[in-house]
Design a protein around this motif. Sequence first.
Motif, short mmCIF file in Angstrom:
data_model
loop_
_atom_site.label_atom_id
_atom_site.label_comp_id
_atom_site.label_asym_id
_atom_site.label_seq_id
_atom_site.Cartn_x
_atom_site.Cartn_y
_atom_site.Cartn_z
N GLN A 193 0.82 -1.20 0.00
CA GLN A 193 0.00 0.00 0.00
C GLN A 193 0.86 1.26 0.00
O GLN A 193 0.45 2.31 -0.49
CB GLN A 193 -0.91 -0.01 1.24
N TYR A 194 2.08 1.15 0.56
CA TYR A 194 2.95 2.30 0.69
C TYR A 194 4.25 2.08 -0.06
O TYR A 194 4.75 0.96 -0.14
CB TYR A 194 3.27 2.57 2.18
N ARG A 195 4.84 3.14 -0.57
CA ARG A 195 6.13 3.04 -1.24
C ARG A 195 7.21 2.73 -0.21
O ARG A 195 7.29 3.36 0.83
CB ARG A 195 6.45 4.34 -1.98
N SER A 196 8.06 1.77 -0.54
CA SER A 196 9.11 1.35 0.37
C SER A 196 10.16 2.43 0.53
O SER A 196 10.57 3.07 -0.44
CB SER A 196 9.75 0.06 -0.15
N ALA A 197 10.64 2.59 1.78
CA ALA A 197 11.72 3.55 2.02
C ALA A 197 12.99 3.15 1.30
O ALA A 197 13.76 3.99 0.86
CB ALA A 197 11.96 3.67 3.53
N SER A 198 13.24 1.84 1.18
CA SER A 198 14.44 1.39 0.49
C SER A 198 14.35 1.69 -1.00
O SER A 198 15.36 2.01 -1.64
CB SER A 198 14.67 -0.11 0.72
N ARG A 232 3.28 6.86 21.65
CA ARG A 232 3.96 7.65 20.62
C ARG A 232 4.34 6.74 19.45
O ARG A 232 4.88 5.65 19.66
CB ARG A 232 5.21 8.31 21.20
N ALA A 233 4.04 7.18 18.25
CA ALA A 233 4.40 6.43 17.05
C ALA A 233 5.79 6.84 16.60
O ALA A 233 6.02 7.99 16.23
CB ALA A 233 3.39 6.67 15.94
N HIS A 234 6.73 5.90 16.66
CA HIS A 234 8.12 6.19 16.27
C HIS A 234 8.37 5.87 14.80
O HIS A 234 9.42 6.23 14.27
CB HIS A 234 9.08 5.43 17.16
N ARG A 294 8.12 5.55 7.34
CA ARG A 294 8.13 6.96 7.77
C ARG A 294 8.56 7.02 9.23
O ARG A 294 7.74 6.88 10.13
CB ARG A 294 6.75 7.60 7.61
N GLN A 295 9.84 7.18 9.45
CA GLN A 295 10.34 7.22 10.81
C GLN A 295 10.12 8.59 11.42
O GLN A 295 10.15 9.61 10.74
CB GLN A 295 11.83 6.86 10.84
#
Length: 220
Positions: free
Chosen positions: A62-67, A147-149, A156-157
């Motif tokens: 669903q989301y584009r990979s950070a890598s 808290r979302a890290h 999305r860090q």
Amino acid sequence: MHFQHADDIWRDFPELSAGALFIDGVRSDVSVEGEIRRLQAIANERLGTGSESELPEMKPTQYRSASEALLRRFRKEGSLPAIHPLIDLCNAASLAFAIPIAVFDLERVTDFLLVRRALGNETYLTFSGEVESPEPGEVIFADGEGRAHARRWTNRQSGHSAIRPQTTRALIVAEALHETARDDVERLTIVLSEAIAVAWGDRPSMAVLDRSSPRFDFTV
């Protein structure tokens, strides 16, 4: 302290494999240039056979990979900006293995990190300083204070627990969902462990997690 995935994450994503490393004694005055060059050479060789989106690790989600975003930038610019030796090393490993990696400053994490679906009332701090609330059902890395890290898995860090020059303890997490994820995550975890041991002089604690062994305990 511990890191784990919620039961329903393993239920819904049985192909998931996760690697985790705990490093104590982080410093910013070490050199990892040799290992970065080696890992970037692997990435260059892999990109020579096609675009980053064609790599087998780039399983559509669903989301584009950070890598994938890192690989696209690396292909266009030929390098990545230096941030911190630990981040630079993990970015290079992410390029070589095409697997997203998150790195958390544990001084900024309360009690634990649990990968779970968001309720919608958690707080997430962007790198620009804005506070957001993850969407209900979104996969996040949450601590004991809600808290979302990280949001959208590791893609999305949060700026709240980003590595800083003064960071001394860190948790590294790599996650993958492709067909050979277990073997690739295990190799990636070993590569990072060996590189960290050389650069920082101490081998980190590490684990490869799956549904039968979902929790990584470590002493902070």
